[in-house]
Design a protein around this motif. Structure first.
Motif, PDB file in Angstrom:
ATOM      1  N   HIS A   1       0.807  -1.221   0.000  1.00 59.65           N
ATOM      2  CA  HIS A   1       0.000   0.000   0.000  1.00 59.65           C
ATOM      3  C   HIS A   1       0.842   1.275   0.000  1.00 59.65           C
ATOM      4  O   HIS A   1       0.316   2.358  -0.221  1.00 59.65           O
ATOM      5  CB  HIS A   1      -0.955  -0.020   1.184  1.00 59.65           C
TER       6      HIS A   1
ATOM      7  N   ARG B   1       1.092  -0.587   6.597  1.00 59.88           N
ATOM      8  CA  ARG B   1      -0.340  -0.391   6.468  1.00 59.88           C
ATOM      9  C   ARG B   1      -1.038  -1.706   6.853  1.00 59.88           C
ATOM     10  O   ARG B   1      -0.764  -2.746   6.265  1.00 59.88           O
ATOM     11  CB  ARG B   1      -0.714   0.005   5.038  1.00 59.88           C
TER      12      ARG B   1
ATOM     13  N   GLN C   1     -10.180  -1.901   2.199  1.00 57.14           N
ATOM     14  CA  GLN C   1     -10.563  -0.495   2.032  1.00 57.14           C
ATOM     15  C   GLN C   1     -11.815  -0.170   2.853  1.00 57.14           C
ATOM     16  O   GLN C   1     -12.757   0.474   2.385  1.00 57.14           O
ATOM     17  CB  GLN C   1     -10.755  -0.139   0.553  1.00 57.14           C
TER      18      GLN C   1
ATOM     19  N   TYR D   1      -6.352  -1.676   4.758  1.00 57.29           N
ATOM     20  CA  TYR D   1      -6.004  -0.991   3.511  1.00 57.29           C
ATOM     21  C   TYR D   1      -6.258  -1.842   2.275  1.00 57.29           C
ATOM     22  O   TYR D   1      -6.365  -1.293   1.173  1.00 57.29           O
ATOM     23  CB  TYR D   1      -4.541  -0.528   3.562  1.00 57.29           C
TER      24      TYR D   1
ATOM     25  N   THR E   1      -3.334  -4.716   6.970  1.00 56.92           N
ATOM     26  CA  THR E   1      -3.899  -5.240   5.737  1.00 56.92           C
ATOM     27  C   THR E   1      -4.291  -6.709   5.824  1.00 56.92           C
ATOM     28  O   THR E   1      -3.639  -7.506   6.510  1.00 56.92           O
ATOM     29  CB  THR E   1      -2.906  -5.067   4.565  1.00 56.92           C
TER      30      THR E   1
END
Length: 456
Positions: free
Chosen positions: A94, A164, A313, A310, A166
């Protein structure tokens, strides 16, 4: 309307018995019955469909296979990096940034659940100071004796300055798949089941430092909930209502697009924040300093940022929400399934509110005023008639958050595994998925009910 904020929308599209059309919430479809139109089934005693196994004691951590990690004792035992096993590069998908990280690995003993499983959802409680993060994985054995690969269940840190946070898409061995945070057998009707599994933790830190994540609890819920559009009715228990703070997700509409734009996307962190504060925890002023001071309830914004996945989303990753809740001092939190509304009543009666996940059309839940492909709300009590008192964040103000929903309607939409969408297509339901948060030192009544559910 509340937007789908869990993976059940994706999973339902993949495994639904009929139809692949996009879900439309709100309008009633021609043909499919509502929960209210189906006569209540007689109460029955059913076999347990859920197995919980969590590692959290000093003995647990010493029984695993360690490479570069060690168990630590104390009031809250855990596992940490000892002498690191090595250094590896990680490229954050990301940010595109590649950095070296020291790491240590802990692998659980094999667990054979009492329920050969079609689904497994892991969760963990950890402290990850800046400069550290962790990865969880699962590998298992199928009922035909073959093995799965190692599947990544999450890469997590409480902050977002190092990596990030995830999930990892596209993982499958052609027989099972990972749907954001859920291991799922692709074709449950085939009879294939997961009969054993191990969990693997990899802990990371910046090279040359003495930093370490500390994992206090790691485990999973394995289940085999049969396909069902309706569930047996249960008899009401004693009334009780818990004094849980009330927060609206809708007052945050349009805030922080980088964390999915507030409002309908924030039901999960908003619900988590309610219970975190019920247990007397909250973010510090320092932790909230990044939030626009003009915003009400900045702690909800903080919860959204702290649970944002991430890859997905969104803020609806179930284990990321429980990991966030357990990042507060003295808190435990897990993702599990309950088998009945009676089990949920027992928790509330002991003083433990529960966050539940459900999907429904507008007309299936009287008084909700919306339909949803996936929504989280907090059950805080029951009326003398047995109806459900919920702090529903899909409300326009904090004052409007408290709702009373009809017991039979609510019970069915939460516990079913199959439902009809507004177009008459068959979709999946959550089958009793919930988050349970509780303090490290529960009172005896809380300890008994948590123990009975396999959470202690």
């Amino acid at each position: 309307m509340v937007r789908a904020t869990t993976r059940r929308t994706l999973l339902g599209a993949a495994v639904a018995a009929a139809g692949t059309g996009a879900l439309t919430t709100g309008a009633r479809a021609a043909g499919p019955p509502s929960a209210a139109s189906v006569p209540p089934a007689a109460p029955v005693r059913t076999a347990r469909l859920v197995d919980n196994r969590f590692w959290s004691s000093y003995t647990d951590w010493r029984c695993g296979d360690a490479d570069g990690t060690r168990a630590v004792a104390g009031r809250r035992p855990g596992v940490v990096i000892g002498r690191a096993a090595g250094v590896t590069d990680y490229t954050d998908p990301h940010t595109g940034r590649t950095e070296p990280w020291e790491y240590g690995v802990w692998v659980s003993p094999e667990h054979r659940p009492t329920v050969p499983a079609t689904e497994v959802i892991a969760s963990w409680n950890a402290h990850t100071p800046a400069g550290t993060w962790l990865q969880t994985e699962l590998s298992g054995t199928y009922s035909d004796g073959t093995a799965t690969p190692w599947f990544v269940l999450g890469r997590w840190a409480s902050g977002d300055g190092d990596i990030r946070r995830t999930s990892v898409d596209g993982q499958t061995d052609g027989r099972s798949s990972i749907w954001t945070d859920t291991f799922s057998v692709d074709d449950a009707a085939s009879g294939l089941r997961l009969v054993a599994y191990r969990l693997r933790l990899t802990l990371y830190r910046r090279p040359g430092t003495r930093l370490t994540p500390t994992v206090r609890r790691l485990g999973a819920m394995a289940s085999d909930v049969p396909d069902r559009f309706t569930v047996p009715a249960t008899a009401p228990g004693p009334a009780r209502e818990l004094a849980v703070p009330r927060y609206s997700q809708n007052i945050h509409i349009g805030r922080y697009p980088e964390y999915d734009n507030g409002g309908e996307a924030w039901c999960s962190p908003t619900s988590a924040q309610m219970i975190i504060e019920y247990w007397g925890r909250k973010p510090t002023a320092d932790e909230l300093s990044w939030v626009n001071p003009a915003y009400d309830d900045p702690q909800v914004c903080h919860a959204a940022r702290s649970t944002y996945d991430y890859q997905y989303q969104g803020c609806g990753n179930w284990p990321f929400n429980t990991a966030y809740a357990a990042s507060y001092p003295g808190m435990n939190a897990v993702v599990t399934r309950l088998g009945s509304l009676t089990e949920l009543e027992r928790l509330v009666r002991a003083g433990i509110p529960v966050i539940t996940s459900q999907s429904f059309r507008k007309e299936e839940l009287t008084g909700a005023g919306y339909g949803t492909a996936g929504h989280l709300m907090t059950v805080v009590g029951f009326t003398p008639d047995g109806d459900v008192i919920a702090n529903d964040p899909a409300s326009d103000t904090n004052a409007a958050v408290r709702r009373v929903y009809l017991r039979r309607e609510w019970e069915n939409i939460w516990l079913r595994t199959k439902r009809y969408d507004a177009n008459g297509k068959v979709r999946s339901g959550t089958g009793g998925v919930c988050y349970i948060l509780w303090p490290v030192s529960p009172v005896p009544s809380q300890y008994r009910v948590l123990k009975s559910l396999g959470l202690l």
